[in-house]
Scaffold this motif. Structure first.
Motif, PDB file in Angstrom:
ATOM      1  N   TYR A  77       4.078   3.361  -7.517  1.00 22.96           N
ATOM      2  CA  TYR A  77       2.648   3.154  -7.740  1.00 22.96           C
ATOM      3  C   TYR A  77       2.359   3.160  -9.233  1.00 22.96           C
ATOM      4  CZ  TYR A  77       1.542   3.944  -2.817  1.00 22.96           C
ATOM      5  OH  TYR A  77       1.456   3.846  -1.452  1.00 22.96           O
ATOM      6  N   THR A  79      -1.189   2.283 -12.106  1.00 24.75           N
ATOM      7  CA  THR A  79      -2.531   1.748 -12.298  1.00 24.75           C
ATOM      8  C   THR A  79      -2.359   0.290 -12.709  1.00 24.75           C
ATOM      9  OG1 THR A  79      -2.556   2.482 -14.598  1.00 24.75           O
ATOM     10  CG2 THR A  79      -3.557   3.965 -12.955  1.00 24.75           C
ATOM     11  N   ASN A  80      -3.415  -0.482 -12.633  1.00 24.33           N
ATOM     12  CA  ASN A  80      -3.325  -1.915 -12.915  1.00 24.33           C
ATOM     13  C   ASN A  80      -3.623  -2.195 -14.394  1.00 24.33           C
ATOM     14  OD1 ASN A  80      -2.969  -4.620 -12.519  1.00 24.33           O
ATOM     15  ND2 ASN A  80      -4.848  -4.944 -11.370  1.00 24.33           N
ATOM     16  N   TYR A  81      -2.803  -1.599 -15.264  1.00 25.03           N
ATOM     17  CA  TYR A  81      -2.904  -1.813 -16.706  1.00 25.03           C
ATOM     18  C   TYR A  81      -1.536  -2.243 -17.220  1.00 25.03           C
ATOM     19  CZ  TYR A  81      -7.469   0.439 -16.759  1.00 25.03           C
ATOM     20  OH  TYR A  81      -8.787   0.742 -16.533  1.00 25.03           O
ATOM     21  N   PHE A 101      -0.572  -0.823  -6.600  1.00 26.86           N
ATOM     22  CA  PHE A 101      -1.578  -0.292  -7.515  1.00 26.86           C
ATOM     23  C   PHE A 101      -2.442   0.765  -6.845  1.00 26.86           C
ATOM     24  CE2 PHE A 101      -0.772  -4.660  -9.061  1.00 26.86           C
ATOM     25  CZ  PHE A 101      -0.160  -4.299 -10.246  1.00 26.86           C
ATOM     26  N   TYR A 102      -2.807   1.753  -7.642  1.00 28.35           N
ATOM     27  CA  TYR A 102      -3.750   2.773  -7.189  1.00 28.35           C
ATOM     28  C   TYR A 102      -4.883   2.832  -8.196  1.00 28.35           C
ATOM     29  CZ  TYR A 102      -2.074   6.182 -10.671  1.00 28.35           C
ATOM     30  OH  TYR A 102      -1.760   6.825 -11.842  1.00 28.35           O
ATOM     31  N   LYS A 103      -6.019   3.291  -7.727  1.00 33.22           N
ATOM     32  CA  LYS A 103      -7.179   3.428  -8.599  1.00 33.22           C
ATOM     33  C   LYS A 103      -7.213   4.853  -9.135  1.00 33.22           C
ATOM     34  CE  LYS A 103      -9.755  -0.014  -6.077  1.00 33.22           C
ATOM     35  NZ  LYS A 103     -10.836  -0.276  -5.150  1.00 33.22           N
ATOM     36  N   PRO A 104      -7.297   5.006 -10.447  1.00 31.93           N
ATOM     37  CA  PRO A 104      -7.270   6.355 -11.030  1.00 31.93           C
ATOM     38  C   PRO A 104      -8.405   7.254 -10.551  1.00 31.93           C
ATOM     39  CG  PRO A 104      -7.203   4.674 -12.762  1.00 31.93           C
ATOM     40  CD  PRO A 104      -7.366   3.967 -11.461  1.00 31.93           C
ATOM     41  N   ASN A 105      -9.490   6.663 -10.080  1.00 26.36           N
ATOM     42  CA  ASN A 105     -10.613   7.490  -9.597  1.00 26.36           C
ATOM     43  C   ASN A 105     -10.476   7.838  -8.116  1.00 26.36           C
ATOM     44  OD1 ASN A 105     -11.031   4.857  -8.838  1.00 26.36           O
ATOM     45  ND2 ASN A 105     -13.240   4.909  -9.127  1.00 26.36           N
ATOM     46  N   GLU A 106      -9.384   7.404  -7.478  1.00 24.95           N
ATOM     47  CA  GLU A 106      -9.140   7.723  -6.064  1.00 24.95           C
ATOM     48  C   GLU A 106      -7.773   8.394  -5.918  1.00 24.95           C
ATOM     49  OE1 GLU A 106      -9.617   4.192  -3.682  1.00 24.95           O
ATOM     50  OE2 GLU A 106     -11.575   3.764  -4.561  1.00 24.95           O
ATOM     51  N   SER A 109      -5.711  10.169  -2.156  1.00 25.43           N
ATOM     52  CA  SER A 109      -6.588   9.880  -1.022  1.00 25.43           C
ATOM     53  C   SER A 109      -5.829  10.042   0.292  1.00 25.43           C
ATOM     54  CB  SER A 109      -7.113   8.446  -1.133  1.00 25.43           C
ATOM     55  OG  SER A 109      -6.026   7.532  -0.995  1.00 25.43           O
ATOM     56  N   THR A 129      -4.836  10.880 -16.364  1.00 27.03           N
ATOM     57  CA  THR A 129      -4.800  10.783 -14.894  1.00 27.03           C
ATOM     58  C   THR A 129      -3.555  11.426 -14.286  1.00 27.03           C
ATOM     59  OG1 THR A 129      -3.711   8.604 -14.891  1.00 27.03           O
ATOM     60  CG2 THR A 129      -6.134   8.644 -14.867  1.00 27.03           C
TER      61      THR A 129
END
Length: 172
Positions: A77, A79-81, A101-106, A109, A129
């Motif tokens: 996994y 982040t999408n950067y 990809f994972y979202k740093p604000n989630e 989960s 993160t």
């Protein structure tokens, strides 16, 4: 006598079936997470919110792939950067695993937990993160801020039977 024999065979059959089902239910699944921060990024343009890795960063990303070469990963996994993808890519290529990809604000989960249970997972994140993610998995605020210049920490969290163990290694 025939009824007794039939009853004995039937009980034996169901007993074996239940034992087999019980073994499946009682199989302990170990989940292992390997958390790293992206490698050294290009800081030449402070307004660039999505920089690439520097030459040193690409070298470190390759080092990470060597660190993980003896660990069979199930998932990777990021982040999408650019910097996190470029850090994960050599390991993904070496292990033939697509980067998800994972979202740093989630962080951590229910979906992530379900998708990684019983798996060995590499998670590539950021200075702000990675530690949050590790702390969410541990369910405690164990790790504090990381200096923005630190790119060689490896956080390992293992979950087995609801018991969690963690290690911090520094890979230079």
């Amino acid at each position: 006598m025939r009824h007794f024999l039939f009853l004995l065979i039937t009980l034996t059959f169901f007993s074996c079936q239940q034992t087999s089902e019980s073994k499946e239910k009682n199989t302990v699944k170990t989940t292992s997470y390997y958390f790293i921060r992206h490698a050294e990024k290009d800081r030449s343009n402070p307004s660039n919110k999505n920089p690439n890795l520097t030459i040193e960063g690409h070298k470190r990303a390759k080092k990470w792939s060597n660190v993980f070469k003896h660990i069979t990963l199930d998932k990777i996994y990021s982040t999408n950067y650019n910097r996190t993808i470029q850090t994960a890519q050599p390991t993904a290529n070496k292990q033939n695993i697509p980067i998800q990809f994972y979202k740093p604000n989630e962080l951590y989960s229910k979906e992530f937990i379900n998708n990684t249970k019983g798996k060995t997972v590499l998670v590539v994140g950021h200075s702000n993160t990675t530690l949050s993610f590790v702390n969410k998995v541990l369910n405690e605020e164990k790790y504090q801020n990381i200096n923005d210049s630190v790119n060689g920490n490896l956080y390992i969290v293992t979950i087995k039977n609801q018991s969690k163990t963690d290690y911090l290694l520094s890979i230079q």
